[in-house]
Design an enzyme around this catalytic site. Structure first.
Site, PDB file in Angstrom:
ATOM      1  N   SER A 131       0.829  -1.211   0.000  1.00 35.44           N
ATOM      2  CA  SER A 131       0.000   0.000   0.000  1.00 35.44           C
ATOM      3  C   SER A 131       0.859   1.254   0.000  1.00 35.44           C
ATOM      4  CB  SER A 131      -0.884   0.000   1.248  1.00 35.44           C
ATOM      5  OG  SER A 131      -1.448   1.279   1.466  1.00 35.44           O
ATOM      6  N   TYR A 140      -2.189   5.832  -4.894  1.00 38.58           N
ATOM      7  CA  TYR A 140      -3.319   6.737  -5.127  1.00 38.58           C
ATOM      8  C   TYR A 140      -2.781   7.826  -6.046  1.00 38.58           C
ATOM      9  CZ  TYR A 140      -5.791   4.550  -1.192  1.00 38.58           C
ATOM     10  OH  TYR A 140      -6.418   3.655  -0.359  1.00 38.58           O
ATOM     11  N   THR A 142      -5.052   2.916  -7.606  1.00 31.53           N
ATOM     12  CA  THR A 142      -6.389   2.822  -7.004  1.00 31.53           C
ATOM     13  C   THR A 142      -7.231   3.998  -7.466  1.00 31.53           C
ATOM     14  OG1 THR A 142      -5.506   1.619  -5.126  1.00 31.53           O
ATOM     15  CG2 THR A 142      -7.641   2.666  -4.821  1.00 31.53           C
ATOM     16  N   LYS A 149      -7.123  -0.422 -10.074  1.00 35.10           N
ATOM     17  CA  LYS A 149      -7.858  -1.100  -8.995  1.00 35.10           C
ATOM     18  C   LYS A 149      -9.057  -0.252  -8.572  1.00 35.10           C
ATOM     19  CE  LYS A 149      -7.219  -2.674  -4.195  1.00 35.10           C
ATOM     20  NZ  LYS A 149      -7.797  -1.646  -3.323  1.00 35.10           N
ATOM     21  N   HIS A 182     -13.001  -1.639  -2.775  1.00 37.29           N
ATOM     22  CA  HIS A 182     -12.148  -1.235  -1.659  1.00 37.29           C
ATOM     23  C   HIS A 182     -12.581  -1.946  -0.368  1.00 37.29           C
ATOM     24  CE1 HIS A 182      -9.142   2.207  -1.324  1.00 37.29           C
ATOM     25  NE2 HIS A 182      -9.133   1.742  -0.077  1.00 37.29           N
ATOM     26  N   GLY A 187      -7.574  -9.134   1.451  1.00 37.17           N
ATOM     27  CA  GLY A 187      -7.169  -8.042   2.327  1.00 37.17           C
ATOM     28  C   GLY A 187      -7.226  -8.420   3.787  1.00 37.17           C
TER      29      GLY A 187
HETATM   30  C1  LIG Z   1      -7.613  -1.965   6.658  1.00 36.17           C
HETATM   31  C2  LIG Z   1      -7.650  -1.807   5.176  1.00 36.17           C
HETATM   32  C3  LIG Z   1      -6.818  -0.884   4.566  1.00 36.17           C
HETATM   33  C4  LIG Z   1      -6.830  -0.751   3.187  1.00 36.17           C
HETATM   34  N1  LIG Z   1      -5.941   0.109   2.617  1.00 36.17           N
HETATM   35  C5  LIG Z   1      -5.906   0.214   1.269  1.00 36.17           C
HETATM   36  C6  LIG Z   1      -4.938   1.033   0.637  1.00 36.17           C
HETATM   37  O1  LIG Z   1      -4.105   1.654   1.288  1.00 36.17           O
HETATM   38  N2  LIG Z   1      -4.965   1.117  -0.715  1.00 36.17           N
HETATM   39  C7  LIG Z   1      -5.861   0.422  -1.471  1.00 36.17           C
HETATM   40  O2  LIG Z   1      -5.844   0.519  -2.697  1.00 36.17           O
HETATM   41  N3  LIG Z   1      -6.763  -0.388  -0.902  1.00 36.17           N
HETATM   42  C8  LIG Z   1      -6.819  -0.518   0.439  1.00 36.17           C
HETATM   43  N4  LIG Z   1      -7.718  -1.355   1.014  1.00 36.17           N
HETATM   44  C9  LIG Z   1      -8.603  -2.168   0.170  1.00 36.17           C
HETATM   45  C10 LIG Z   1      -7.952  -3.515  -0.144  1.00 36.17           C
HETATM   46  O3  LIG Z   1      -6.897  -3.374  -1.058  1.00 36.17           O
HETATM   47  C11 LIG Z   1      -8.950  -4.489  -0.774  1.00 36.17           C
HETATM   48  O4  LIG Z   1      -9.617  -3.870  -1.855  1.00 36.17           O
HETATM   49  C12 LIG Z   1      -9.981  -5.022   0.208  1.00 36.17           C
HETATM   50  O5  LIG Z   1      -9.444  -5.153   1.500  1.00 36.17           O
HETATM   51  C13 LIG Z   1     -10.497  -6.377  -0.277  1.00 36.17           C
HETATM   52  O6  LIG Z   1     -11.508  -6.833   0.536  1.00 36.17           O
HETATM   53  P1  LIG Z   1     -11.294  -7.934   1.714  1.00 36.17           P
HETATM   54  O7  LIG Z   1     -10.668  -7.200   2.850  1.00 36.17           O
HETATM   55  O8  LIG Z   1     -12.704  -8.329   1.974  1.00 36.17           O
HETATM   56  O9  LIG Z   1     -10.432  -9.053   1.175  1.00 36.17           O
HETATM   57  C14 LIG Z   1      -7.720  -1.502   2.403  1.00 36.17           C
HETATM   58  C15 LIG Z   1      -8.565  -2.423   3.023  1.00 36.17           C
HETATM   59  C16 LIG Z   1      -8.540  -2.600   4.391  1.00 36.17           C
HETATM   60  C17 LIG Z   1      -9.445  -3.613   5.015  1.00 36.17           C
END
Ligand SMILES: Cc1cc2nc3c(=O)[nH]c(=O)nc-3n(C[C@H](O)[C@H](O)[C@H](O)COP(=O)(O)O)c2cc1C
Length: 322
Positions: free
Chosen positions: A90, A112, A138, A197, A221, A275
């Site tokens: 990330s 981002y 993203t 994404k 997300h 995630g």
């Molecule tokens: C705690 C947390 C932080 C996240 N931070 C980012 C991030 O910094 N950048 C990003 O593109 N997606 C972020 N995401 C989204 C994840 O990349 C992903 O799309 C998502 O967690 C997938 O769903 P799941 O948690 O049900 O597997 C984050 C998700 C969570 C749960």
């Protein structure tokens, strides 16, 4: 874990309807297995955008791993390396990319899109030098989602001593003015595979192909941006219709078991990302916990393939799913 941080990791936006919809979409699907296919041992290996993976499961980019475990992102990367898969780091990672790279995993870097293109170019140069193999941009975050748990908990800043370690002291900007010209600029700025994404609408999937994306990730997300957004598994068929096999389509959100992975692959995804399960593994056991999480998914996927009459992910077809 500090309950405020546990809420940050687990929570979604608004009423958390989309967060729930993501997992419900998998719970709704049933598999129609094939039998007597003589498949023998399974082979889960997959290549995505030039990255070889031991299975079609990658680690989704998630923020602030040092809040989950003292090993931080480097621990997550070590788990990915042990499992032979890739980690998407990330932009909100709490350790420098050069340190994370020492774990020996294949890394992709999530960005981002930043309005300060000079800083963005410098960051791309830095992560490329560190050995990152793809850029994941993203595109679902023109503004930050309303995460009620965080608002209620007053979780607005990282604790003292923690920072987004690759941002040179800057904040990550979410900029609603950004559009496709910014993607075109990124496309011209890097020779790395460019993966978008956060695509849900088939028209945006078609635009992603036209603008030179090497792959897309169907994602909401993890239900943390637009509450009420479609579950990713429900969005997948129309997106695949729009891309027409021209680029790989990955998916994340709500994948919790190997059979969830099987369902996503059968419906046409090239690979999936996970995630929250990885964060839970990290919190519970550092690098070892991440590895265990991934190995559990692998064992379940392998078992599911055997029981559904498939030898390889490519043998899975939509007729197996209802
Ligand atoms: C705690 C947390 C932080 C996240 N931070 C980012 C991030 O910094 N950048 C990003 O593109 N997606 C972020 N995401 C989204 C994840 O990349 C992903 O799309 C998502 O967690 C997938 O769903 P799941 O948690 O049900 O597997 C984050 C998700 C969570 C749960």
């Amino acid at each position: 874990m500090n309950p405020v941080h546990a809420d940050f990791f687990a929570g979604g936006a608004g009423e958390e309807r989309t967060l729930k919809a993501n997992t419900d979409a998998y719970a709704r699907r049933r598999i129609i297995p094939r039998v007597l296919r003589g498949t023998g041992p399974r082979d889960l290996r997959t290549t995505v955008c030039g990255t070889d993976l031991s299975m079609p499961v990658l680690i989704a980019p998630t923020a602030f791993h040092l809040l989950a475990h003292p090993a931080g992102e480097t621990g997550t990367a070590a788990g990915a390396a042990a499992a032979g898969t890739a980690m998407v780091v990330s932009m909100a990672a709490t350790q420098p990319i050069e340190q994370i790279a020492t774990a020996g995993a294949t890394l992709w870097f999530q960005l981002y899109p930043q309005p300060d293109t000079a800083f963005q170019d410098a960051l791309i140069g830095r992560v490329t030098k560190a050995g990152v193999k793809a850029l994941v941009v993203t595109v679902d975050s023109p503004v930050l989602g309303h995460r009620r748990r965080d608002l209620r908990n007053g979780f607005t800043d990282l604790p003292d001593g923690l920072a987004c370690a690759n941002m040179d002291g800057r904040d990550i900007v979410m900029d609603a003015a950004l559009g496709w010209p910014h993607i075109d600029r990124l496309r011209a700025a890097t020779g790395l595979p460019l993966i978008l994404k956060g695509i849900l609408h088939p028209a945006d999937a078609a635009l992603a192909v036209e603008h030179g994306a090497d792959a897309i990730i169907v994602s909401n997300h993890g239900g943390r941006q637009l509450d009420g957004a479609i579950a990713t598994l429900d969005a997948l068929p129309a997106v695949l219709g729009a891309t027409g096999g021209r680029i790989p389509v990955l998916i994340d959100g709500g994948i919790r078991t190997g059979t969830d992975v099987l369902v996503a692959l059968a419906l046409g995804a090239t690979a999936v990302l996970v995630g929250r399960p990885v964060i839970r593994g990290l919190a519970a056991g550092g690098a070892h916990g991440v590895r265990e999480t991934l190995e559990t998914l692998r064992a379940q996927l392998d078992h599911g393939l055997a029981l559904a009459g498939a030898q390889r992910p490519a043998d899975l077809t939509p007729d197996l799913i209802t």
